[in-house]
Structures are given as structure tokens and as C-alpha cells.
Design a protein around this motif. Structure first.
Motif, short mmCIF file in Angstrom:
data_model
loop_
_atom_site.label_atom_id
_atom_site.label_comp_id
_atom_site.label_asym_id
_atom_site.label_seq_id
_atom_site.Cartn_x
_atom_site.Cartn_y
_atom_site.Cartn_z
N GLU A 47 48.12 21.02 67.62
CA GLU A 47 46.71 21.38 67.73
C GLU A 47 46.20 21.72 66.33
O GLU A 47 46.67 22.66 65.70
CB GLU A 47 46.51 22.57 68.67
CG GLU A 47 45.04 22.94 68.85
CD GLU A 47 44.87 24.12 69.80
OE1 GLU A 47 44.56 23.88 70.99
OE2 GLU A 47 45.05 25.26 69.35
N ASN A 114 43.56 16.41 75.58
CA ASN A 114 42.58 17.22 76.31
C ASN A 114 41.29 16.46 76.62
O ASN A 114 40.38 17.02 77.21
CB ASN A 114 42.26 18.51 75.56
CG ASN A 114 41.76 18.27 74.14
OD1 ASN A 114 42.10 17.26 73.52
ND2 ASN A 114 40.97 19.18 73.62
N THR A 151 48.51 15.56 70.91
CA THR A 151 47.62 16.14 69.91
C THR A 151 46.31 16.54 70.59
O THR A 151 45.90 15.94 71.59
CB THR A 151 47.30 15.14 68.79
OG1 THR A 151 46.49 14.06 69.30
CG2 THR A 151 48.57 14.55 68.21
N GLN A 152 45.70 17.57 70.06
CA GLN A 152 44.38 17.95 70.54
C GLN A 152 43.61 18.63 69.42
O GLN A 152 44.18 19.24 68.53
CB GLN A 152 44.44 18.84 71.78
CG GLN A 152 45.07 20.19 71.61
CD GLN A 152 45.04 21.00 72.90
OE1 GLN A 152 44.71 20.50 73.96
NE2 GLN A 152 45.40 22.26 72.81
N ASN A 153 42.29 18.49 69.50
CA ASN A 153 41.39 19.03 68.50
C ASN A 153 40.77 20.31 69.05
O ASN A 153 40.06 20.27 70.05
CB ASN A 153 40.32 17.99 68.18
CG ASN A 153 39.24 18.50 67.24
OD1 ASN A 153 39.34 19.60 66.71
ND2 ASN A 153 38.22 17.69 67.04
N PRO A 154 41.02 21.46 68.42
CA PRO A 154 40.51 22.73 68.96
C PRO A 154 39.03 22.96 68.68
O PRO A 154 38.45 23.92 69.20
CB PRO A 154 41.36 23.78 68.23
CG PRO A 154 41.65 23.14 66.91
CD PRO A 154 41.79 21.66 67.18
N LYS A 174 54.47 24.52 70.12
CA LYS A 174 53.09 24.24 69.73
C LYS A 174 52.93 24.66 68.28
O LYS A 174 53.24 25.79 67.91
CB LYS A 174 52.09 25.00 70.61
CG LYS A 174 50.64 24.77 70.21
CD LYS A 174 49.69 25.59 71.06
CE LYS A 174 48.25 25.43 70.61
NZ LYS A 174 47.32 26.29 71.40
N SER A 176 50.88 23.48 64.22
CA SER A 176 49.78 22.79 63.55
C SER A 176 50.20 22.46 62.12
O SER A 176 51.11 23.09 61.57
CB SER A 176 48.51 23.66 63.55
OG SER A 176 48.75 24.87 62.84
#
Length: 320
Positions: A47, A114, A151-154, A174, A176
Motif C-alpha cells: 500500500e 481495492n 497493491t492498493q493506493n491509499p 503489509k 510500503s
């Protein structure tokens, strides 16, 4: 386990980190965490902000392994069958045949996980936990080694679906990447013409060797005092006043597996309390739900884990 085996593992682990570091400069610690998850039969959630190299890291790891890999771009219209596969009737053969989806690979990159609907996200639950996919009542095994890197973009929240706690709990680590330091950034800018850094990473290890390394890591010795310390840390997250939900037993088991791999990657045949402390945040923090009132005041899951590390005393080393 012998010291010679631990030394061999340490050297092989270092070569893997060096190979991936060709694509992701200056992030050796994150690379080591991802490899630790891989060799512990776990999965990784990356993330971070856009453009920090999450996809490049996943591709570089996939290219390092002489095996199969696939990429699934998660979108709102993605269906579960697009991930697991679908059963299609073959008129020529007069029977139904299962066509495997992209989940049947050694390393699966679930990009922007997500962005898919909860129904599609849930298609990963069984395969991440049990290494098998059930379609139309028939189970299909995924051959080891197997790892999902999601992967995800917060930052962006529009059109996204937060991962439920049950799914977050299935990710071993988890972490980054963060932005590179000044020296690394200048090096990357000098090589700006190279737009596909991950493609320059060549395979240096076979799938069978990864399975052997994972099996060897599982044999690392862990003293009962270290396991007691680990459990006290997990219990501290459950009783913390700012935690609405602490670390589950699955999380404790995940940390127990990961510290073995971390210890042997350092060339040791045994686990120390320092190994537990080194992995506590990346393995445990994402499994904690912070109380809404505490979150409003700025408390994070990382703060809860760090407070547990400060309050729970590690076991003392014993002289040989």
C-alpha cells in the motif's frame, strides 16, 4: 538443521535480494520482507502512493523466479471467474472443461485490488488460505510455490472497496516502498530512458529451489520462551484500550512462520526475540482495527504494535 544449511540459505537469499534490487534501487529492506513472505508461504499487500514502484517490485520478483507469473488488473467490472477460471462446455468432446484463470501461477500480481467489487475480492480468499480453487463444486490445486502480491493506493477512495478484515488477515505482510532518497532518485533519473526496469531482471532460481528453501526455513528452531514472548505481544494488541480488534490467532501463527524465515535469512539456525521485534509491525499492524475515537486523535495500528513492543519485556538471552 546445520549451520552449513543456514549459511547456504543466507547466501541464496542475498542473491535474490541483489537481483531484485536491480529494478527497485535502495529498497533492500522491503525486498527482504517480500521474500520473507514468499518463503513463508504467505502473501503481501503493498500500500503506497502512485508511482513508488509497487508494480515494478512485483514484476521483478516474478522475473527472478524461473516459473509462471500473471497480472490481474482489478477493475469494478472484473468478475470472480476472470480470476479463478470458468467451466465451458466443449461440444466436440461432449463434456465440460475447466479453463484455468490467471490465479494459477507461481506469483500473481493483483494490481489495485481495492478497485474490484467485494464479490471479486472474495474470489481470492480460498486460494490464499488453502492453495486451491473451487469452481462448480470441483477443487483445483494451485501448485507451490504460490504468492499473491496485491497493491492498493491509499489516496484515491472514489470507486474503491476497502478490503474486509477477513481478507486483510490473509496477507502475511503489509508494507510500503515510499519515495527514494536523493542519491537513489538521481540514479533513477539518469536512467530515465529505461521505462521497463523489471524486464532487465533475469531468472536466477527455479520453482523447486524456492519450495526447498521454504521447507528448510520451517525447520528453524524456536525456543518456547520466544514463542511465549510472541504470544504476549499479540495479547497486548487485543487488550490495548485504543484497539477495537486485536491480532487474531492466524496473525500469531503467521508471525511464528515469518520469524523462522527471517532468522535463517540472517544465517542463523534459531530465532531470537530481535527477529520477532523486526517483523512485528509489518506482520501484525494491518490486522488491528483502531477504535474510531482513538483513530480520530491520530492513533494508528502501528502505534499500538510499537507500544506493545515497548511494554512487553523480551526473554533474556541465556549463556551457552
Amino acid at each position: 538443521m546445520t549451520q552449513e544449511q543456514a549459511t547456504w540459505f543466507h547466501d541464496a537469499f542475498g542473491r535474490l535480494v541483489d537481483n531484485i534490487d536491480q529494478a527497485i534501487l535502495g529498497k533492500r529492506e522491503v525486498i527482504a520482507l517480500v521474500l520473507t513472505a514468499f518463503l513463508s508461504d504467505g502473501h503481501v499487500l503493498l500500500e503506497d502512493f502512485p508511482g513508488t514502484g509497487k508494480t515494478v517490485l512485483a514484476k521483478a520478483l516474478a522475473n527472478t523466479l524461473d516459473g509462471t507469473h500473471s497480472r490481474i488488473q482489478f477493475t469494478p467490472d472484473l468478475l470472480p471467474s476472470d480470476v479463478t477460471g470458468v467451466t465451458i462446455y466443449d461440444q466436440g468432446k461432449g463434456r465440460f472443461e475447466f479453463h484455468r484463470g490467471p490465479i494459477f501461477a507461481s506469483i500473481v500480481l493483483a494490481d489495485e485490488i481495492n478497485r474490484a467489487s467485494p464479490k471479486t475480492q472474495s474470489a481470492l480468499l480460498e486460494v490464499m488460505e488453502e492453495g486451491r480453487v473451487t469452481v462448480d463444486g470441483v477443487g483445483y490445486e494451485v501448485e507451490p510455490p504460490f504468492m499473491v502480491i496485491a497493491t492498493q493506493n491509499p489516496v484515491e477512495q472514489a470507486g474503491t472497496y476497502s478490503l474486509p478484515e477477513a481478507q486483510l488477515d490473509r496477507f502475511l505482510i503489509k508494507t510500503s516502498l515510499g519515495y527514494p532518497d536523493h542519491e537513489t532518485a538521481v540514479t533513477l533519473l539518469l536512467d530515465s530512458a529505461n521505462r521497463a526496469r523489471a524486464t532487465g531482471v533475469s531468472p536466477i532460481i527455479a520453482s523447486g529451489s524456492i519450495v526447498s528453501m521454504a521447507r528448510l526455513a520451517s525447520e528453524v528452531y524456536v525456543d518456547a520462551a520466544v514463542l511465549s514472548y510472541l504470544n504476549e505481544l499479540v495479547t497486548a494488541t487485543r487488550t490495548h484500550p485504543d484497539a477495537a480488534l486485536g491480532v487474531s490467532m492466524r496473525g500469531a501463527l503467521a508471525l511464528a512462520r515469518a520469524v523462522k524465515t527471517w532468522a535463517i535469512s540472517q544465517g542463523r539456525t534459531y530465532v531470537t526475540p530481535d527477529d520477532v521485534r523486526a517483523l512485528a509491525v509489518p506482520v501484525l499492524a494491518h490486522r488491528i482495527i483502531v477504535d474510531p475515537e482513538a483513530e480520530f486523535t491520530g492513533t494508528t495500528a502501528r502505534d499500538i504494535v510499537e507500544r506493545a513492543l515497548a511494554e512487553v519485556a523480551p526473554p533474556a538471552y541465556r549463556a551457552a
